[in-house]
Structure formats: C-alpha cells, structure tokens
Design an enzyme around this catalytic site. Structure first.
Site, PDB file in Angstrom:
ATOM      1  N   CYS A  79      -3.390  -3.738  -0.876  1.00 32.95           N
ATOM      2  CA  CYS A  79      -4.121  -3.708  -2.154  1.00 32.95           C
ATOM      3  C   CYS A  79      -3.844  -4.976  -2.953  1.00 32.95           C
ATOM      4  CB  CYS A  79      -3.707  -2.463  -2.941  1.00 32.95           C
ATOM      5  SG  CYS A  79      -4.299  -2.424  -4.645  1.00 32.95           S
ATOM      6  N   CYS A  82      -2.844  -4.584  -6.600  1.00 34.65           N
ATOM      7  CA  CYS A  82      -1.455  -4.107  -6.705  1.00 34.65           C
ATOM      8  C   CYS A  82      -0.487  -5.286  -6.727  1.00 34.65           C
ATOM      9  CB  CYS A  82      -1.108  -3.192  -5.539  1.00 34.65           C
ATOM     10  SG  CYS A  82      -2.096  -1.681  -5.437  1.00 34.65           S
TER      11      CYS A  82
END
Length: 326
Positions: A79, A82
């Site tokens: 991700c 993230c």
C-alpha cells in the site's frame, strides 16, 4: 481477542460512563502497584510503536487501552499511501511522549482483525480507549488533520477516562531488548541489497527498487522476500506513470479492452481494493480470448504475487480464474 464486541460508535455512547469508571480504577491500580514495587513504569521511546497481530491483540491493545489510548494503523506492505502515513504516525507517537501508543497491524497477515473493525480500505486508523474502539480517519491524511484528531483523542482519554498516558524514559531499554546474540545480529548475504531496495521504494525510486530486487534474484532465484518485493516494486512503477482519472474512464468505456482493464486493476490493488482488482481481471478473462486473455491471466498471476500466496483472497481468486478458463 474480542474486538467484535467493542462499540464502534466511539466513546460517547451509553456504555462510556461505566467504561470510564472502570478504566480510571484500573489505571490508578496499575500506577499504585508500580509505585509499591519501587518502579516508575517508564517505557523507552521505541516502545511507543509496536507491531500487533491477532494473537497479541487482547494483551497489547485491549488491556493496554485501560492505561493509554491505543491508535491502530491498519497497513500493508504493498500500500503506497501507507508508506506515506505510517512514518508520520510513528514520528508523532514519539513526539506526543507517551500520550498515546501506536499499534501497527498488517492487514495481509491479520485478516480477522481487519474484518472485525470493518476496514474497507487502507490505510485506516482507529483508536481503542478503555476497551472501546472508534474510527479516526481513512487514507493518507495531512499532518495538521492528524494532529488535530490526536489532540482530541488525548483530551477525551484524559477527561473522560483518566488516562494520562505512559511515562517515557529515553534511557530505558526497549521491551525485549538485549536477548539477541552477536551471531544472531549478523546481516544475511543479501541484506544490503534488500535494504537498498526498500530505501529506493521509500524514496519513490521504483525503477531502482526493481533493479535492486533483480540483483538479489540473479544470485538467489528462490529468495522469497526479493520475489515479493519485485512484484510490488513493478506494480508501483507501472502505476506511477498513470493518469488515474483517464485509466478509470477508459476501463469504464471499454469493458472488453484487456489493456484498459489491466491498468485499472493495477490502480485497484494499489488503492487497497484487492478483491476488485482480482474480480475485474477474472471478468476480463471471460470476455477475451487469445493473446488478450493470456495477457490478463499473466497480470492476474503477477498481482497474486503482490498480495501473497497465503492470502485467502488469492486462493478464492485462483478458483474463480480456473472456472473462467475452463
């Protein structure tokens, strides 16, 4: 571990009064016990950021939320947002000096926790205070917004639950420190190359990360970490040059266009919509034939590598792909 029983409406529901009283009593009891034993209960700055899994959730999050607000960062290695948010949260955890504890949960390895909290996409940030969970925000929020949210959380935890946080001693050793031998601390033969790849990813140099992982695989084709890292780096490299709005438009207007659906699936996966990415490509396999179908199938297999073979969503998608092909 029973997060499913926690109120997801926040700390202002009817159960909050009782929870506050119990949390205050437990916090006071913990402080009194620490003082009786002649200790300070101080933790090191390194202890303010912890990795949590399903097995340790009750101990590390639910129980400790009676002493300090626990902020949960749901993340995954693949991700990209993230990678932007997590370092900010980690830095703020240290800066707030024990007023909250940051618990990092890898959703790929902890699917049950992700489902129990109702996480729809990552990054997603929740808090647990006195055993009660509340959503804070989703996505890579700006630092000013994050600070405002944390300030409100700390204020509520102190005023309603009597949680003043942890005492931080910069000279204290982290929990579990000192147990590794010098031999155990020796780096492996490819650690430097793998670290270089991670640093390239963090810097947004996806081409450099791809090359670094390929360098490892040239000598060790079975290196699991390098294989997974390469799949992730190649995905990010592809997505980095895309116009997301145009990609989405092309995919919507041309449902049988293999390349349009492949590009949209890459965006789906980077955005955390794993099942959407898999479903899109499986449906495209059904609609296409020949070289186009083969290209879609191969990209789907690459995305399986990104997510990981042990992920239940991969197993389900493999079965669906088999049905679509045969």
């Amino acid at each position: 571990m029973q997060p499913r029983n926690m109120s997801m409406s926040g700390v202002v529901d009817l159960a909050a009064v009782k929870a506050a009283q119990e949390a205050k009593a437990k916090a006071e009891q913990t402080r009194a016990e620490t003082a009786r034993q002649g200790g300070t209960g101080a933790v090191s700055p390194a202890d303010l950021v912890i990795d949590v899994d399903e097995a340790g959730f009750e101990r590390e999050v639910l129980q400790r939320s009676a002493e300090v607000p626990v902020v949960i960062d749901f993340w995954a290695e693949w991700c990209q947002p993230c990678k932007q948010l997590s370092p900010v949260l980690e830095r703020l955890a240290v800066e707030y000096d024990g007023r909250f504890l940051l618990a990092k949960i890898d959703v790929d390895a902890n699917q049950m926790l992700m489902q129990q909290f109702g996480v729809q996409g990552i990054p997603a940030v929740f808090a647990v205070v006195a055993g009660q969970a509340l959503p804070l925000f989703q996505g890579a929020a700006g630092e000013a917004q994050i600070r405002q949210t944390l300030d409100q959380l700390v204020q509520v935890a102190e005023e309603r639950f009597g949680l003043t946080g942890l005492t931080v001693d910069p000279d204290a050793a982290p929990r579990g420190a000192g147990g590794a031998s010098a031999a155990e601390a020796q780096p492996g033969p490819y650690d430097a190359l793998l670290e270089a790849a991670v640093q390239a990813l963090d810097a947004g140099d996806f081409g450099g990360a791809v090359q670094a992982y390929k360098n490892v695989l040239a000598d060790d084709p079975a290196n699991t970490e390098a294989k997974l890292g390469l799949a992730q780096a190649e995905l990010l490299h592809r997505v980095g040059g895309m116009d997301p709005q145009q990609v989405r438009k092309d995919a919507a207007e041309h449902p049988a266009d293999a390349q349009a659906q492949i590009a949209a699936a890459d965006l789906d996966l980077v955005g955390g919509h794993v099942e959407d990415a898999f479903g899109r490509l499986i449906e495209t396999v059904r609609r296409t034939a020949g070289d186009d179908r083969d290209a879609v199938r191969l990209r789907l297999l690459e995305l399986f590598e990104v997510v990981g073979p042990d992920d239940p969503r991969v197993a389900a998608a493999r079965r669906a792909l088999a049905r679509a092909l045969f």
